[in-house]
Design a protein around this motif. Structure first.
Motif, PDB file in Angstrom:
ATOM      1  N   THR A  41       0.836  -1.206   0.000  1.00 55.19           N
ATOM      2  CA  THR A  41       0.000   0.000   0.000  1.00 55.19           C
ATOM      3  C   THR A  41       0.868   1.252   0.000  1.00 55.19           C
ATOM      4  OG1 THR A  41      -1.737  -1.188   1.202  1.00 55.19           O
ATOM      5  CG2 THR A  41      -1.862   1.219   1.193  1.00 55.19           C
ATOM      6  N   CYS A  42       1.903   1.236   0.820  1.00 54.60           N
ATOM      7  CA  CYS A  42       2.825   2.378   0.867  1.00 54.60           C
ATOM      8  C   CYS A  42       3.493   2.600  -0.486  1.00 54.60           C
ATOM      9  CB  CYS A  42       3.886   2.154   1.937  1.00 54.60           C
ATOM     10  SG  CYS A  42       3.251   2.163   3.633  1.00 54.60           S
ATOM     11  N   LYS A  43       3.912   1.520  -1.121  1.00 55.87           N
ATOM     12  CA  LYS A  43       4.565   1.636  -2.433  1.00 55.87           C
ATOM     13  C   LYS A  43       3.595   2.231  -3.461  1.00 55.87           C
ATOM     14  CE  LYS A  43       8.002   0.687  -5.331  1.00 55.87           C
ATOM     15  NZ  LYS A  43       8.384  -0.713  -5.625  1.00 55.87           N
ATOM     16  N   TRP A 100       4.099   6.439  -0.183  1.00 59.75           N
ATOM     17  CA  TRP A 100       4.304   6.765   1.225  1.00 59.75           C
ATOM     18  C   TRP A 100       5.606   6.128   1.699  1.00 59.75           C
ATOM     19  CZ3 TRP A 100      -1.308   4.926   2.663  1.00 59.75           C
ATOM     20  CH2 TRP A 100      -2.216   5.928   2.302  1.00 59.75           C
ATOM     21  N   PRO A 101       6.220   6.643   2.751  1.00 56.49           N
ATOM     22  CA  PRO A 101       7.465   6.041   3.259  1.00 56.49           C
ATOM     23  C   PRO A 101       7.252   4.583   3.660  1.00 56.49           C
ATOM     24  CG  PRO A 101       7.080   8.189   4.263  1.00 56.49           C
ATOM     25  CD  PRO A 101       5.830   7.846   3.512  1.00 56.49           C
ATOM     26  N   THR A 102       8.218   3.751   3.320  1.00 54.38           N
ATOM     27  CA  THR A 102       8.120   2.331   3.678  1.00 54.38           C
ATOM     28  C   THR A 102       8.917   1.987   4.932  1.00 54.38           C
ATOM     29  OG1 THR A 102       9.965   1.852   2.179  1.00 54.38           O
ATOM     30  CG2 THR A 102       7.727   1.575   1.304  1.00 54.38           C
ATOM     31  N   ASP A 103       9.793   2.874   5.373  1.00 55.95           N
ATOM     32  CA  ASP A 103      10.622   2.542   6.530  1.00 55.95           C
ATOM     33  C   ASP A 103       9.951   2.883   7.859  1.00 55.95           C
ATOM     34  OD1 ASP A 103      10.770   5.231   5.942  1.00 55.95           O
ATOM     35  OD2 ASP A 103      12.861   5.447   6.563  1.00 55.95           O
ATOM     36  N   THR A 104       8.853   3.638   7.828  1.00 58.45           N
ATOM     37  CA  THR A 104       8.176   4.047   9.058  1.00 58.45           C
ATOM     38  C   THR A 104       6.716   3.597   9.065  1.00 58.45           C
ATOM     39  OG1 THR A 104       7.662   6.199   8.064  1.00 58.45           O
ATOM     40  CG2 THR A 104       9.665   6.060   9.409  1.00 58.45           C
ATOM     41  N   TYR A 105       6.397   2.546   8.317  1.00 51.72           N
ATOM     42  CA  TYR A 105       4.992   2.190   8.113  1.00 51.72           C
ATOM     43  C   TYR A 105       4.273   1.722   9.373  1.00 51.72           C
ATOM     44  CZ  TYR A 105       6.114  -2.875   7.956  1.00 51.72           C
ATOM     45  OH  TYR A 105       6.501  -4.158   8.266  1.00 51.72           O
TER      46      TYR A 105
END
Length: 322
Positions: A143-145, A149-154
Motif C-alpha cells: 500500500t505504501c509503495k 508513502w514512506p516504507t521505513d516508518t509504516y
C-alpha cells in the motif's frame, strides 16, 4: 470511548459473564470469566453475557480492517494478489512455507524485499516471512509503495497507512478517528482498544455484504481459510465447517470475533485472563446457542481444537441473553 448515543441500546442492565470451568476428575481446577456480545450492523446489542462495554485491545482480530487500505488504494489490484493475497493479509498464520510464499508474492509483485518487513523473525525461523503477521505487513508495504508513502516508518501511528486504517475503523463505528486509542501489538503494528460491542459491530459490518471492500475481504477469508490460520487451527477449521456462513478471526489474550455472513451479525468474545482454551470453548458454546453451525460440525470442531488430557474437561456455564 463509547458507542454513539444512538447505538448500543440495552447495554446498561447488569448480566453475569459466562464462566468456563476446567475440571480434573470432576473437581474444578480453574475458572475463566468471559464477556460476550452480539451486535447487528446498526450497532444494536441483541444479546450479551457480562459487560458489552468491556474495553480491551482487539489485537489480531483487527486484521481484516487493517487490510482495507490495501484494497481501497488499488494496491491489491496492482500486485494482482487475488483472494489468496487478501486472505493472507488478514491472517494470523502458522508460518508454513505455503503461508510465507503468499506473503512473499505480495512483496515480489510490488517490487519490495522481504527484509523491508518490520515484523520479528520468529524463534527458530530464518525470515520475517515466517512470522504469523507477515501477510498484514506485506500488505502495508505494498500500500505504501502504491501511494508513494514512506516504507521505513509504516508501523508508526502517525504514518499515512495507519491513519487510513484508523479512519476506516472510525467510520464503521461512527466515531471521530481521534477518539481511537492505539497501542503497539506484538508484531510492531498498532492495534486498537475498543469496547466489546464495538468489535462486534465491526464484525457485523464485515458479514453484512453491503460494502464492496468488506465483502471482498470476507469472501477471500472464507474461500481460503487455510491461509487465515492453518491446519488444525480454530479459525481455519471453523470456517471450513461453516460452509461459507460464518467468518472467524481470533486475537491474542482471549479475543475471538465471529460474523454471520449475509445476516449482518457480529459476535465478540473476551476472556478476562486471556485464556485461549476458554475463548474457543465459549465460541463453540455460542455457536451452538445461536445455531450457526450444525451439531455434527460443532462436535468435529470440538474434538479437533479442544485437545484435553484424559480426565480433564471444559464446561461453559451461562448463556447469551437479550
Amino acid at each position: 470511548m463509547a458507542l454513539p448515543s444512538s447505538l448500543g441500546g440495552g447495554s446498561s442492565t447488569a448480566l453475569p459473564p459466562l464462566e468456563v470451568r476446567l475440571k480434573r476428575s470432576g473437581c474444578v481446577e480453574s475458572v475463566h470469566r468471559v464477556h460476550a456480545v452480539v451486535c447487528d450492523q446498526r450497532g444494536r446489542i441483541l444479546m450479551r453475557a457480562g459487560q458489552a462495554n468491556y474495553e480491551t485491545f482487539i489485537r489480531s482480530a483487527l486484521k481484516p480492517f487493517q487490510a482495507l487500505p490495501f484494497l481501497s488504494s488499488g494496491a491489491a489490484a496492482k500486485v494482482d494478489c487475488g483472494d489468496r493475497g487478501i486472505a493472507i493479509s488478514c491472517a494470523s498464520h502458522a508460518g508454513t512455507p505455503g503461508h510465507a510464499r503468499e506473503a512473499f508474492k505480495i512483496l515480489w509483485n510490488a517490487e519490495l524485499e522481504a527484509d523491508q518487513l518490520q515484523c520479528p523473525v520468529p524463534a527458530g525461523a530464518s525470515s520475517p516471512l515466517e512470522h504469523n503477521c507477515s501477510g498484514k505487513h506485506a500488505a502495508f508495504l505494498a500500500t505504501c509503495k502504491k501511494m508513494a508513502w514512506p516504507t521505513d516508518t509504516y508501523l508508526q501511528g502517525d504514518h499515512p497507512v495507519q491513519q487510513e486504517v484508523n479512519r476506516r475503523v472510525a467510520e464503521l463505528l461512527g466515531l471521530p478517528a481521534d477518539e481511537l486509542i492505539a497501542a503497539r501489538d506484538d508484531c510492531g503494528a498498532p492495534t486498537l482498544r475498543l469496547q466489546l460491542a464495538q468489535m462486534a459491530l465491526l464484525y457485523a459490518h464485515l458479514g453484512a455484504s453491503t460494502q464492496a471492500e468488506l465483502e471482498q475481504i470476507s469472501r477471500a477469508m472464507l474461500a481460503h481459510p487455510h491461509l487465515v490460520a492453518g491446519e488444525g487451527k480454530f479459525d481455519t477449521e471453523l470456517m471450513r465447517r461453516a460452509h461459507g456462513q460464518v467468518l472467524s478471526k481470533g486475537g491474542a489474550e482471549g479475543i475471538q470475533c465471529l460474523s454471520r455472513i449475509g445476516d449482518g451479525l457480529g459476535v465478540a468474545i473476551k476472556v478476562e485472563d486471556g485464556s485461549r482454551r476458554a475463548k474457543q470453548a465459549v465460541a463453540l458454546h455460542l455457536l451452538r446457542q445461536l445455531d450457526w453451525l450444525t451439531p455434527s460440525g460443532l462436535e468435529e470442531l470440538e474434538e479437533q481444537v479442544l485437545l484435553l488430557n484424559p480426565g480433564v474437561q471444559l464446561e461453559v456455564h451461562g448463556a447469551l441473553r437479550d
